[in-house]
Scaffold this active site. Structure first.
Site, PDB file in Angstrom:
ATOM      1  CB  THR A   1      -0.898  -0.007   1.238  1.00 11.46           C
ATOM      2  OG1 THR A   1      -1.659  -1.203   1.185  1.00 11.46           O
ATOM      3  CG2 THR A   1      -1.832   1.182   1.268  1.00 11.46           C
TER       4      THR A   1
ATOM      5  CB  CYS B   1      -4.484  -2.132   6.854  1.00 13.85           C
ATOM      6  SG  CYS B   1      -3.555  -3.434   6.063  1.00 13.85           S
TER       7      CYS B   1
HETATM    8  C1  UDX Z   1      -8.265  -4.182   6.420  1.00  7.31           C
HETATM    9  C2  UDX Z   1      -9.160  -4.139   5.146  1.00  7.31           C
HETATM   10  O1  UDX Z   1     -10.403  -4.784   5.420  1.00  7.31           O
HETATM   11  C3  UDX Z   1      -8.459  -4.782   3.967  1.00  7.31           C
HETATM   12  O2  UDX Z   1      -9.257  -4.632   2.797  1.00  7.31           O
HETATM   13  C4  UDX Z   1      -7.122  -4.087   3.766  1.00  7.31           C
HETATM   14  O3  UDX Z   1      -6.423  -4.643   2.686  1.00  7.31           O
HETATM   15  C5  UDX Z   1      -6.302  -4.163   5.037  1.00  7.31           C
HETATM   16  O4  UDX Z   1      -7.030  -3.586   6.124  1.00  7.31           O
HETATM   17  P1  UDX Z   1      -7.655  -5.983   8.295  1.00  7.31           P
HETATM   18  O5  UDX Z   1      -6.757  -4.937   8.861  1.00  7.31           O
HETATM   19  O6  UDX Z   1      -7.140  -7.368   8.185  1.00  7.31           O
HETATM   20  O7  UDX Z   1      -8.102  -5.549   6.802  1.00  7.31           O
HETATM   21  O8  UDX Z   1      -8.948  -6.041   9.198  1.00  7.31           O
HETATM   22  P2  UDX Z   1     -10.521  -5.752   9.096  1.00  7.31           P
HETATM   23  O9  UDX Z   1     -11.245  -7.042   9.129  1.00  7.31           O
HETATM   24  O10 UDX Z   1     -10.840  -4.834   8.005  1.00  7.31           O
HETATM   25  O11 UDX Z   1     -10.747  -5.033  10.525  1.00  7.31           O
HETATM   26  C6  UDX Z   1     -10.028  -3.859  10.852  1.00  7.31           C
HETATM   27  C7  UDX Z   1     -10.365  -3.395  12.255  1.00  7.31           C
HETATM   28  O12 UDX Z   1     -11.675  -2.862  12.305  1.00  7.31           O
HETATM   29  C8  UDX Z   1     -10.325  -4.474  13.344  1.00  7.31           C
HETATM   30  O13 UDX Z   1      -9.685  -3.944  14.498  1.00  7.31           O
HETATM   31  C9  UDX Z   1     -11.784  -4.774  13.617  1.00  7.31           C
HETATM   32  O14 UDX Z   1     -11.992  -5.228  14.947  1.00  7.31           O
HETATM   33  C10 UDX Z   1     -12.416  -3.417  13.380  1.00  7.31           C
HETATM   34  N1  UDX Z   1     -13.829  -3.462  12.977  1.00  7.31           N
HETATM   35  C11 UDX Z   1     -14.192  -4.038  11.782  1.00  7.31           C
HETATM   36  C12 UDX Z   1     -14.806  -2.885  13.778  1.00  7.31           C
HETATM   37  O15 UDX Z   1     -14.501  -2.328  14.857  1.00  7.31           O
HETATM   38  N2  UDX Z   1     -16.102  -2.901  13.362  1.00  7.31           N
HETATM   39  C13 UDX Z   1     -16.490  -3.479  12.187  1.00  7.31           C
HETATM   40  O16 UDX Z   1     -17.689  -3.442  11.884  1.00  7.31           O
HETATM   41  C14 UDX Z   1     -15.498  -4.056  11.378  1.00  7.31           C
END
Ligand code: UDX
Length: 469
Positions: free
Chosen positions: A120, A279
């Site tokens: 990224t 991320c």
């Molecule tokens: C994210 C993006 O989804 C992905 O497309 C990108 O390439 C990298 O970043 P990731 O970091 O693996 O992926 O996690 P993700 O499942 O997106 O969750 C990110 C954070 O948001 C977590 O801490 C999760 O607990 C939080 N979250 C997610 C919430 O608090 N509420 C939600 O409804 C969804």
């Protein structure tokens, strides 16, 4: 096709393993000899579903490991850069690893190749990669640079790769576009999905995926803007949850009501203690820096970040309002990873909360199904690590749920009730129905929903005053 993938971190490993499963010949390149030796020995350094299977399936056949980037470049048609882009002090991405990889690739370009940036990166990076490769003596006619951002979530990265909503490819020439079409051909043609041994298809996946071809700059922006938008959705519902707490509404009902509008959608509408991971926090800072450099003051992003941090502080205040004082209190902590399904603790709100509670003098007994080894490296003293959720809760003044692991949503509540000192659960991920918790004798506090108080609870454990918004 013959592909070199540079960098064997989360993105590189998953990318290499998935391209091998799609029928390509992959060489995974890393400059860490120890890591290469472990990978050659069959070790899998990260907790990622289906990755061990794919590496076992292709190791030594369609996947090789190498420390020699120039040789790997020479023998490949496509070179994918998947090295880290950590944030600098000011929040923008440190691109020095990308630059040194580009410099080295230059020495291996002896016939036409497409160099793909998958890390990224800020807009203009692909132009810089091109400049660096040319500056080091490569004929510009011998290569193109493409931008191919990944949208992989940790924990489901393999299925996200093989069953994507879309594939975004940014190019500046038809020749590069054709190479990228071939690279993803096994997915876009549907060939992969017809195979008997394909990684199982997730229920919601639509196949074959669409390939979106854009300019390199647009592709670079798509990645940053997508992550910023998702983080904004989380912060938005977290802000709504705070209002729900003030007025006595229920955010679950509200988010169900909003999310069923197909223009808004139900995903990323779960309130909690905030987003973390490798991320969102990093990419939001980097995108803000990109915007600033281009002359746009993207204050919305600052607010998204502020709400996210506030969410953690609110939760801490909630714990305090329930426990009154912190010093010497024993807390059973369920979850350390930044989300369920991963061992990653980078920017984990759970871990940040534990550190704050330790500073306040609490004694913590923590359990996480995957992240404890990593957490032990960071949490040196004051924390006991339990063998399971029940052991963590034993003798606890209160149980805190901080990560949305599925197993924490399916606890034997009767058993839990007999183990704790006081039946108090503070749930930072809204995993339980408050009525069910009360039925099992717990006083239950969650995010954006009215507290559910058990009548059995001694009066002194009730919150002293209503939390202020
Ligand atoms: C994210 C993006 O989804 C992905 O497309 C990108 O390439 C990298 O970043 P990731 O970091 O693996 O992926 O996690 P993700 O499942 O997106 O969750 C990110 C954070 O948001 C977590 O801490 C999760 O607990 C939080 N979250 C997610 C919430 O608090 N509420 C939600 O409804 C969804």
């Amino acid at each position: 096709m013959r592909i070199a993938v540079v960098g064997s971190g989360y993105v590189g490993l998953v990318t290499g393993a998935c391209f091998a499963d799609m029928g390509h010949e992959v060489v995974l390149v890393d400059n860490d000899e120890k890591k290469l030796a472990e990978l050659r020995n069959g070790e899998v350094p990260i907790h990622e579903r289906f990755l061990p299977e794919l590496l076992a399936r292709h190791r030594g056949q369609h996947i090789k490991f190498s420390g020699d980037l120039q040789a790997a470049t020479r023998e490949s048609e496509v070179v994918i850069i998947a090295v880290g882009t950590p944030p600098t002090e000011s929040g923008d991405a440190d691109l020095s690893y990308v630059e040194s990889v580009a410099r080295e690739i230059s020495g291996g370009v002896d016939e036409y190749k497409v160099v793909v940036e998958k890390s990224t990166v800020p807009v203009y990076t692909s132009q810089w990669i091109r400049t660096i490769i040319m500056r080091n003596g490569t004929d510009p006619a011998l290569f193109d640079v493409a931008s191919n951002p990944e949208f992989l979530r940790e924990g489901t990265a393999v299925t996200d790769f093989l069953y994507p909503d879309r594939i975004v490819v940014g190019v500046e020439s038809d020749r590069a576009a054709e190479v990228m079409r071939q690279l993803y051909g096994p997915l876009t043609s549907g060939w992969y999905y017809g195979r008997g041994d394909a990684i199982p298809r997730p229920d919601a996946a639509k196949v074959p995926p669409r390939l979106i071809i854009t300019s390199t700059k647009s592709a670079e922006l798509i990645k940053h803007a997508s992550n910023a938008f998702l983080a904004m959705k989380i912060s938005f519902i977290n802000a709504v949850a705070s209002i729900c707490e003030s007025v006595g509404a229920n955010v679950e009902q509200v988010s169900d009501g909003i999310g069923t509008d197909s223009r808004i959608g139900p995903q990323f509408m779960n309130p909690g203690i905030g987003y973390g991971g490798s991320c969102f926090p990093k990419d939001l800072l980097a995108f803000r820096a990109v915007a600033k450099e281009s002359g746009y003051d993207f204050r919305l992003l600052e607010e998204v970040i502020r709400i996210n941090e506030e969410q953690r502080h609110r939760f801490l205040r909630k714990v305090r309002s329930v426990l009154w004082t912190f010093r010497g209190k024993r807390l059973g902590v369920l979850g350390l990873a930044f989300k369920g399904g991963t061992d990653d603790i980078r920017e984990s709100p759970a871990l940040l909360l534990v550190q704050e509670l330790l500073r306040e003098g609490c004694h913590i007994c923590a359990y996480d199904p995957a992240a404890m080894e990593r957490a032990k490296e960071v949490l040196k003293s004051g924390v006991e690590f339990a063998g399971d959720a029940y052991e963590a809760a034993t003798g606890a003044d209160a149980v805190l749920i901080l990560t949305e692991w599925e197993e924490f949503a399916a606890l034997d509540l009767e058993r839990l009730r007999t183990l704790v000192k006081y039946p108090i659960v503070l749930d930072g991920r809204n995993l339980y129905d408050p009525a069910v918790m009360v039925k099992h004798g717990f006083s239950y506090y969650s995010v954006g929903r009215p507290a559910a108080l058990s009548e059995e609870l001694p009066a002194r454990a009730q919150p002293q005053k209503r939390e202020r918004a």
